[in-house]
Each structure stands twice: as structure tokens, then as C-alpha cells.
Design a protein around this motif. Structure first.
Motif, PDB file in Angstrom:
ATOM      1  N   PHE A  94      21.606  18.605  -5.549  1.00  0.00           N
ATOM      2  CA  PHE A  94      20.574  18.341  -6.099  1.00  0.00           C
ATOM      3  C   PHE A  94      20.799  17.217  -7.351  1.00  0.00           C
ATOM      4  O   PHE A  94      19.719  16.572  -7.730  1.00  0.00           O
ATOM      5  CB  PHE A  94      20.249  19.809  -6.948  1.00  0.00           C
ATOM      6  CG  PHE A  94      19.784  20.689  -5.966  1.00  0.00           C
ATOM      7  CD1 PHE A  94      18.760  20.611  -5.272  1.00  0.00           C
ATOM      8  CD2 PHE A  94      20.751  21.717  -5.440  1.00  0.00           C
ATOM      9  CE1 PHE A  94      18.302  21.371  -4.191  1.00  0.00           C
ATOM     10  CE2 PHE A  94      20.441  22.802  -4.627  1.00  0.00           C
ATOM     11  CZ  PHE A  94      19.225  22.511  -3.944  1.00  0.00           C
ATOM     12  N   GLU A  95      21.913  17.191  -7.778  1.00  0.00           N
ATOM     13  CA  GLU A  95      22.134  16.100  -8.924  1.00  0.00           C
ATOM     14  C   GLU A  95      22.012  14.661  -8.240  1.00  0.00           C
ATOM     15  O   GLU A  95      21.625  13.847  -8.804  1.00  0.00           O
ATOM     16  CB  GLU A  95      23.429  16.204  -9.433  1.00  0.00           C
ATOM     17  CG  GLU A  95      23.695  17.533 -10.608  1.00  0.00           C
ATOM     18  CD  GLU A  95      25.267  17.671 -10.822  1.00  0.00           C
ATOM     19  OE1 GLU A  95      25.341  18.472 -12.047  1.00  0.00           O
ATOM     20  OE2 GLU A  95      26.236  17.400  -9.982  1.00  0.00           O
ATOM     21  N   GLY A  96      22.683  14.550  -7.216  1.00  0.00           N
ATOM     22  CA  GLY A  96      22.480  13.317  -6.215  1.00  0.00           C
ATOM     23  C   GLY A  96      20.725  12.888  -6.095  1.00  0.00           C
ATOM     24  O   GLY A  96      20.483  11.835  -6.431  1.00  0.00           O
ATOM     25  N   ILE A  97      19.964  13.833  -5.809  1.00  0.00           N
ATOM     26  CA  ILE A  97      18.597  13.636  -5.505  1.00  0.00           C
ATOM     27  C   ILE A  97      17.989  13.271  -6.774  1.00  0.00           C
ATOM     28  O   ILE A  97      17.229  12.473  -6.934  1.00  0.00           O
ATOM     29  CB  ILE A  97      17.816  14.753  -4.779  1.00  0.00           C
ATOM     30  CG1 ILE A  97      18.454  15.276  -3.505  1.00  0.00           C
ATOM     31  CG2 ILE A  97      16.453  14.819  -4.957  1.00  0.00           C
ATOM     32  CD1 ILE A  97      18.166  16.232  -2.836  1.00  0.00           C
ATOM     33  N   ALA A  98      18.396  14.130  -7.879  1.00  0.00           N
ATOM     34  CA  ALA A  98      17.771  13.891  -9.151  1.00  0.00           C
ATOM     35  C   ALA A  98      17.981  12.572  -9.565  1.00  0.00           C
ATOM     36  O   ALA A  98      17.165  11.669 -10.336  1.00  0.00           O
ATOM     37  CB  ALA A  98      18.305  14.887 -10.278  1.00  0.00           C
ATOM     38  N   HIS A  99      19.316  11.991  -9.402  1.00  0.00           N
ATOM     39  CA  HIS A  99      19.666  10.566 -10.049  1.00  0.00           C
ATOM     40  C   HIS A  99      19.153   9.468  -9.129  1.00  0.00           C
ATOM     41  O   HIS A  99      18.583   8.496  -9.654  1.00  0.00           O
ATOM     42  CB  HIS A  99      21.253  10.502  -9.626  1.00  0.00           C
ATOM     43  CG  HIS A  99      21.598   9.044  -9.938  1.00  0.00           C
ATOM     44  ND1 HIS A  99      21.681   7.910  -9.240  1.00  0.00           N
ATOM     45  CD2 HIS A  99      22.311   8.692 -11.382  1.00  0.00           C
ATOM     46  CE1 HIS A  99      22.164   6.805  -9.920  1.00  0.00           C
ATOM     47  NE2 HIS A  99      22.380   7.123 -10.922  1.00  0.00           N
ATOM     48  N   PHE A 100      18.726   9.824  -7.861  1.00  0.00           N
ATOM     49  CA  PHE A 100      18.143   8.935  -7.041  1.00  0.00           C
ATOM     50  C   PHE A 100      16.668   8.526  -7.436  1.00  0.00           C
ATOM     51  O   PHE A 100      16.079   7.625  -7.566  1.00  0.00           O
ATOM     52  CB  PHE A 100      18.031   9.474  -5.435  1.00  0.00           C
ATOM     53  CG  PHE A 100      17.136   8.761  -4.521  1.00  0.00           C
ATOM     54  CD1 PHE A 100      17.492   7.495  -3.957  1.00  0.00           C
ATOM     55  CD2 PHE A 100      16.008   9.018  -4.183  1.00  0.00           C
ATOM     56  CE1 PHE A 100      16.603   6.773  -3.268  1.00  0.00           C
ATOM     57  CE2 PHE A 100      15.069   8.750  -3.449  1.00  0.00           C
ATOM     58  CZ  PHE A 100      15.374   7.421  -3.117  1.00  0.00           C
ATOM     59  N   LEU A 101      15.719   9.784  -7.779  1.00  0.00           N
ATOM     60  CA  LEU A 101      14.642   9.931  -7.735  1.00  0.00           C
ATOM     61  C   LEU A 101      14.357   9.185  -9.658  1.00  0.00           C
ATOM     62  O   LEU A 101      13.579   8.426  -9.890  1.00  0.00           O
ATOM     63  CB  LEU A 101      13.951  11.159  -8.150  1.00  0.00           C
ATOM     64  CG  LEU A 101      13.983  11.810  -6.758  1.00  0.00           C
ATOM     65  CD1 LEU A 101      13.350  13.157  -6.887  1.00  0.00           C
ATOM     66  CD2 LEU A 101      12.900  11.058  -5.891  1.00  0.00           C
TER      67      LEU A 101
END
Length: 344
Positions: A94-101
Motif C-alpha cells: 500500500f505504501e508503494g502504491i501511494a508513492h506511485f500515485l
């Protein structure tokens, strides 16, 4: 006899001097593996890299003086476990997705500004050419639209064309869901082709952008000839401001690949393609997400909302959102410097 005693003594002294460091590192690594690095106190987090480097030094010395295999195996295993804690991924999914967005996607769009603008230029050029050609001769419409017309041709009545823009509110929800799924798959396929074909020096990518513009320009010209241009643009704007931007980004990603092959700079073409391909991949993942959003808007919002003002409002808000997001999203010096730029 003396040599036989010397080797075990040397191993014993080596372990006695350094074993405390190994055990301390092993305890920290075990705790991090069980509960994560965030569970470690700040002092332990600062201590971890120091212990890791000391253990690597011990491993190097142990190999050079040929210590017994048990010590070597232990140190190699401990060093590998510590490596993943020191240099491994520290964020959850979820942190990776948040950073991507928040950072990755908008920064990738900004980094590929010129390829994106070139893709948009070719699509716009196709739109303008098709518009005026169909205005001059309606037969050009069949050349550009072909099977995509679905009955919306110069031979169709004005009432039929208008009904296609406003019917859909009474369709069952399952039908709209299937329609949205089809549109997402179709548009994602176009986008993936535009991206993947960039490896062929970008020529097919440019042609695909141009062809999409021809189709759009032909439809605009047909509806304009019936006094329905304003209605068509409103109908398209609900999803089109998202979908067309996404397809442009896919084309831009394909041109990034093409640039890596044609102008590899000081790298080999394979190295250039690998480096720029990662940046283009980030661009395409975001574009697919946008196509998913466009599919939902096209399958649900556009069909359920028949008020022309509401359609323009949604389309305008989506356009403003994406442009603001791309221009300002995650914009800080640290992250922008870390992103590869297309003209690097």
C-alpha cells in the motif's frame, strides 16, 4: 603438531574477538524479520548498518585465512539476511502504491513532456485533417471510421445520431458494467500497442496516434454537419478528457522507447532501453489506471447522465484534475531530482 594446533587457535581467537558483533547483528536482524524495521528503536536502526559492515569485514577476513567451513557458512547466511534489511524494500504494498500515485506517476509524465506533446500533436493533426476532408467530401468518413462507425454514418438520420448521444439511461446496470469492461479492454489494447510499438523506432506509434485523430476528426465533422457538434463534444468529454490523455501518455511512452534506441547517448542501445524503459513503464502503468477510470466514466456516468451541462461539468473537472495532478503532483525537489528525465 604445531601447525595443527595453530589453525584451531587462530579460528578461536578470530571468533572470540568478533563474535559479540555477529550475535548483536543476528538479534537485530531476527527482530526486524519478525516485526519489521519500524519496530526497531532509532538507536538500533543506526547501529544496524555499522554491524552489517563489520560482519562483512569479518567474512572477508575469514575467507582470506581459510577458517573452518561452519564459520564461513554462518557469516555468509548472516550477511545475506542483514543485506535485505539494510538495502531491501522498506515499504508495504500500500505504501508503494501511494508513492506511485503521489510521486512516481506525475513525475514520469513531467519527465516525458516532449514525447507526450509529440504524441498529442500527431493526434491533433489527424483530427484536423479528417475534419476538413470529411467536410469537403463525406465519403472520406467511411475511410476513416470504417467498422467503428456502428451505424453512425453520413447515411444515418439526424434523429438517429442525436438518440445515440442521449440514450442509455434506461439500460440495465449489468449491461452498463459489461459495456464499461469492453471499453476498458479495447482502449487498454490500443494504449499497449502504442507503447509496445515504440520499439520499432516509434513509427507505428506515431501512425497509431494519427489514426486515432482521424477517427475523432471524422466523427466531429459528421456531427457538426448536423448541428450536433456541441452535443458530441459534451458526450465525449465525460470520459474523453481522461481517455484521450491516457492514450497520449501511452504514445509518449512508446516515443520514449524509440528515443532510447535512436539516441542512446553514451550508453549501448540495450542499456539505454533498459534505463528509459523503466521510466516509460511507470508512465504506462499510470495510463492504464486512467483508462480504467475512463471506462467507468464511459460505461456508467456518460450513459446515466444525459444533461449536456452536467456532461461538460464532469469532463471539465476531470481535465482540470489531471492537468493539475500532472503539473503539481508530488512535486518536490528531492523526488523530482530522483526521477529520470527524457532529455537526460
Amino acid at each position: 603438531m604445531t601447525a595443527a594446533l595453530k589453525s584451531p587457535l587462530k579460528s578461536y581467537e578470530f571468533r572470540r574477538e568478533r563474535e559479540k558483533t555477529w550475535h548483536e547483528l543476528e538479534a537485530l536482524v531476527s527482530r526486524a524479520e519478525k516485526r519489521g524495521l519500524k519496530a526497531l528503536p532509532a538507536d538500533d536502526l543506526l547501529r544496524l548498518p555499522t554491524l552489517y559492515r563489520a560482519t562483512l569485514s569479518s567474512l572477508s577476513v575469514a575467507r582470506s585465512i581459510s577458517l573452518d567451513q561452519n564459520v564461513l557458512t554462518y557469516l555468509e547466511s548472516l550477511s545475506a539476511r542483514a543485506y535485505f534489511q539494510v538495502y531491501g524494500a522498506r515499504s508495504s504494498l500500500f505504501e508503494g502504491i501511494a508513492h506511485f500515485l503521489k510521486h512516481g506517476f506525475p513525475a514520469a509524465v513531467r519527465a516525458a513532456l516532449w514525447p507526450n506533446l509529440i504524441a498529442a500533436l500527431w493526434m491533433t493533426l489527424g483530427t484536423v485533417i479528417a475534419f476538413f476532408l470529411v467536410q469537403a467530401n463525406a465519403d472520406w468518413y467511411y475511410t476513416f471510421a470504417g467498422d467503428m462507425a456502428q451505424g453512425r454514418t453520413p447515411a444515418a438520420s439526424t434523429e438517429f445520431l442525436r438518440a445515440g448521444l442521449y440514450d442509455g439511461r434506461d439500460d440495465p446496470l449489468e449491461s452498463l458494467y459489461l459495456f464499461a469492461t469492453f471499453l476498458f479492454s479495447h482502449n487498454a489494447t490500443i494504449g499497449m500497442f502504442a507503447f509496445a510499438l515504440g520499439i520499432a523506432l516509434g513509427i507505428p506509434t506515431v501512425l497509431l496516434m494519427f489514426y486515432n485523430g482521424l477517427l475523432l476528426g471524422a466523427m466531429l465533422s459528421l456531427y457538426a454537419s448536423r448541428g450536433l457538434a456541441w452535443d458530441l463534444v459534451g458526450w465525449l468529454s465525460v470520459h474523453g478528457t481522461t481517455e484521450l490523455l491516457a492514450i497520449v501518455l501511452c504514445g509518449g511512452g512508446g516515443l520514449v522507447l524509440a528515443r532510447a534506441i535512436v539516441f542512446p547517448d553514451r550508453e549501448t542501445r540495450l542499456e539505454s532501453l533498459a534505463r528509459r524503459g523503466r521510466a516509460a513503464g511507470t508512465l504506462i502503468m499510470g495510463a492504464v489506471l486512467m483508462l480504467f477510470v475512463a471506462g467507468l466514466l464511459e460505461g456508467f456516468a456518460r450513459q446515466l447522465l444525459t444533461d449536456i451541462t452536467g456532461r461538460y461539468l464532469i469532463g471539465g473537472l476531470m481535465l482540470a484534475f489531471w492537468l493539475t495532478y500532472f503539473a503539481l503532483g508530488g512535486r518536490d525537489r528531492r523526488h523530482d531530482r530522483s526521477e529520470p528525465h527524457d532529455d537526460d
